[in-house]
Design a protein around this motif. Structure first.
Motif, PDB file in Angstrom:
ATOM      1  N   LYS A  86       0.847  -1.188   0.000  1.00  0.00           N
ATOM      2  CA  LYS A  86       0.000   0.000   0.000  1.00  0.00           C
ATOM      3  C   LYS A  86       0.885   1.241   0.000  1.00  0.00           C
ATOM      4  O   LYS A  86       1.708   1.417   0.890  1.00  0.00           O
ATOM      5  N   ALA A  87       0.709   2.083  -1.010  1.00  0.00           N
ATOM      6  CA  ALA A  87       1.466   3.331  -1.073  1.00  0.00           C
ATOM      7  C   ALA A  87       0.892   4.310  -0.058  1.00  0.00           C
ATOM      8  O   ALA A  87      -0.236   4.171   0.415  1.00  0.00           O
ATOM      9  N   CYS A  88       1.682   5.310   0.271  1.00  0.00           N
ATOM     10  CA  CYS A  88       1.223   6.347   1.185  1.00  0.00           C
ATOM     11  C   CYS A  88       1.833   7.669   0.730  1.00  0.00           C
ATOM     12  O   CYS A  88       2.440   7.756  -0.323  1.00  0.00           O
ATOM     13  N   GLY A  89       1.655   8.700   1.550  1.00  0.00           N
ATOM     14  CA  GLY A  89       2.176  10.010   1.176  1.00  0.00           C
ATOM     15  C   GLY A  89       1.175  10.776   0.336  1.00  0.00           C
ATOM     16  O   GLY A  89      -0.037  10.619   0.478  1.00  0.00           O
ATOM     17  N   ARG A  90       1.692  11.608  -0.578  1.00  0.00           N
ATOM     18  CA  ARG A  90       0.807  12.428  -1.401  1.00  0.00           C
ATOM     19  C   ARG A  90       1.151  12.253  -2.875  1.00  0.00           C
ATOM     20  O   ARG A  90       2.259  11.873  -3.234  1.00  0.00           O
ATOM     21  N   LEU A  91       0.160  12.536  -3.706  1.00  0.00           N
ATOM     22  CA  LEU A  91       0.346  12.519  -5.155  1.00  0.00           C
ATOM     23  C   LEU A  91      -0.214  13.814  -5.709  1.00  0.00           C
ATOM     24  O   LEU A  91      -1.408  14.099  -5.565  1.00  0.00           O
ATOM     25  N   ARG A  92       0.643  14.600  -6.346  1.00  0.00           N
ATOM     26  CA  ARG A  92       0.245  15.913  -6.879  1.00  0.00           C
ATOM     27  C   ARG A  92       0.094  15.797  -8.397  1.00  0.00           C
ATOM     28  O   ARG A  92       1.058  15.572  -9.103  1.00  0.00           O
ATOM     29  N   ILE A  93      -1.148  15.957  -8.862  1.00  0.00           N
ATOM     30  CA  ILE A  93      -1.463  15.786 -10.278  1.00  0.00           C
ATOM     31  C   ILE A  93      -1.864  17.129 -10.865  1.00  0.00           C
ATOM     32  O   ILE A  93      -2.686  17.850 -10.300  1.00  0.00           O
ATOM     33  N   PRO A 274       6.369   5.377  -4.794  1.00  0.00           N
ATOM     34  CA  PRO A 274       5.388   4.296  -4.979  1.00  0.00           C
ATOM     35  C   PRO A 274       3.997   4.812  -5.319  1.00  0.00           C
ATOM     36  O   PRO A 274       3.266   4.170  -6.070  1.00  0.00           O
ATOM     37  N   ALA A 275       3.629   5.981  -4.784  1.00  0.00           N
ATOM     38  CA  ALA A 275       2.307   6.544  -5.079  1.00  0.00           C
ATOM     39  C   ALA A 275       2.175   6.878  -6.558  1.00  0.00           C
ATOM     40  O   ALA A 275       1.149   6.594  -7.184  1.00  0.00           O
ATOM     41  N   LEU A 276       3.210   7.480  -7.136  1.00  0.00           N
ATOM     42  CA  LEU A 276       3.174   7.827  -8.557  1.00  0.00           C
ATOM     43  C   LEU A 276       3.239   6.574  -9.431  1.00  0.00           C
ATOM     44  O   LEU A 276       2.546   6.465 -10.441  1.00  0.00           O
ATOM     45  N   ALA A 277       4.076   5.617  -9.060  1.00  0.00           N
ATOM     46  CA  ALA A 277       4.183   4.377  -9.831  1.00  0.00           C
ATOM     47  C   ALA A 277       2.841   3.640  -9.863  1.00  0.00           C
ATOM     48  O   ALA A 277       2.430   3.119 -10.903  1.00  0.00           O
ATOM     49  N   SER A 278       2.164   3.625  -8.734  1.00  0.00           N
ATOM     50  CA  SER A 278       0.872   2.956  -8.668  1.00  0.00           C
ATOM     51  C   SER A 278      -0.165   3.690  -9.509  1.00  0.00           C
ATOM     52  O   SER A 278      -1.014   3.066 -10.157  1.00  0.00           O
ATOM     53  N   PHE A 279      -0.100   5.015  -9.520  1.00  0.00           N
ATOM     54  CA  PHE A 279      -1.054   5.786 -10.329  1.00  0.00           C
ATOM     55  C   PHE A 279      -0.836   5.517 -11.813  1.00  0.00           C
ATOM     56  O   PHE A 279      -1.796   5.360 -12.576  1.00  0.00           O
ATOM     57  N   ALA A 280       0.433   5.480 -12.245  1.00  0.00           N
ATOM     58  CA  ALA A 280       0.729   5.187 -13.647  1.00  0.00           C
ATOM     59  C   ALA A 280       0.188   3.818 -14.040  1.00  0.00           C
ATOM     60  O   ALA A 280      -0.339   3.627 -15.139  1.00  0.00           O
TER      61      ALA A 280
END
Length: 297
Positions: A86-93, A274-280
């Motif tokens: 499970k990723a955590c943190g933030r993702l800025r799109i 990891p958050a960005l990789a999961s989004f991709a």
């Protein structure tokens, strides 16, 4: 202060014993003693009562609170980059407003369901502004119109759009050059790729001084088009999603102006969280693309 020293100090504070702390952290008592002395010298205070029962002094108790936060933050940062399930943190799109309104909601919903611990932040704006945000590191990824030909960035063609002319009345033909010259066009601010298509359309009809009014929101733009203020150029899918709310009509544009691709753009994958990789990965699974592989530009 070294994190190792803080861990040894916390072990002593929690167990009340230098010996037990040493065994707990797989070291020797002399090493524990040396690290705590080093902390005391660095801070200029006594941290542990050594006479009688081993326990933190008042200064030691104060350090416990800071040490807990520092060690927790360190452990979270390490786990963030260890590829946890499970990723955590933030993702800025960053994304264009039309993309945010129509294309992203199902993708974001699927991503949030898979990674509920990630805080998602969305910044909308025209393509040029979004590219600037990406280059300055203010967002992690962007959705922009057209390929980004700047440095080494990885691209994924996410959506293919067909732009249409939008007006308040049914249209069976393109307005004449004179009609375009005397009409106003409504668009997002400078840097918007759809605004550039308006300028190309006008230029193709020999209109070099068309009136373009800037709008900050899609609803305001469509409302004013419906009221007869002027024309706009937007993706067909966006217009169709809002036609039930506004009395607007569309007309197909020449292919050279109508066809535009929206790209997902991010730095090189080795720099991704990891958050960005999961989004991709979620994006790849959710959209049908002509170029399914990430490529460097």
């Amino acid at each position: 202060m070294q994190l190792k020293s803080l861990r040894l100090f916390m072990a002593v504070a929690e167990t009340g014993s230098f010996v037990t702390a040493a065994k707990q952290l797989h070291t020797v008592q002399s090493n524990v003693t040396a690290h705590i002395k080093k902390l005391e010298e660095e801070l200029g205070v006594q941290l542990i009562h050594r006479a009688g029962r081993v326990r933190p002094t008042s200064a030691g108790s104060a350090l416990v609170e800071y040490a807990e936060r520092m060690l927790t933050a360190h452990d979270e940062a390490v786990s963030l980059f260890k590829g946890q399930e499970k990723a955590c943190g933030r993702l800025r799109i960053g994304a264009m407003e039309t993309t945010t309104a129509l294309r992203l909601p199902p993708i974001l919903a699927a991503y949030h369901a898979a990674q509920p611990d990630v805080d998602i932040q969305i910044k909308t704006g025209p393509t040029a502004e979004l590219v600037e945000l990406l280059l300055n590191g203010q967002v992690d990824c962007v959705f922009v119109a057209g390929r980004l030909e700047h440095g080494r960035y990885h691209l994924l063609k996410a959506f293919s759009e067909q732009l249409v002319l939008v007006g308040s009345t049914p249209m069976t033909r393109m307005p004449s050059s004179q009609e375009l010259l005397t009409s106003a066009f409504l668009a997002f601010r400078q840097g918007c790729s759809y605004r550039q298509r308006i300028e190309l359309l006008l230029a193709s009809y020999g209109v070099n001084a068309g009136r373009i009014f800037e709008f900050g929101s899609l609803d305001a733009m469509l409302g004013c088009v419906a009221a007869g203020m002027g024309y706009t150029v937007l993706p067909r899918g966006t217009v169709e999603a809002h036609q039930h709310r506004f009395g607007i009509h569309t007309l197909e544009l020449p292919t050279s102006i109508a066809n535009v691709d929206t790209y997902f753009v991010a730095p090189e994958p080795e720099s991704w969280t990891p958050a960005l990789a999961s989004f991709a990965e979620t994006l790849r699974d959710a959209v049908v693309v002509d170029e399914p592989q990430l490529t460097a530009s």
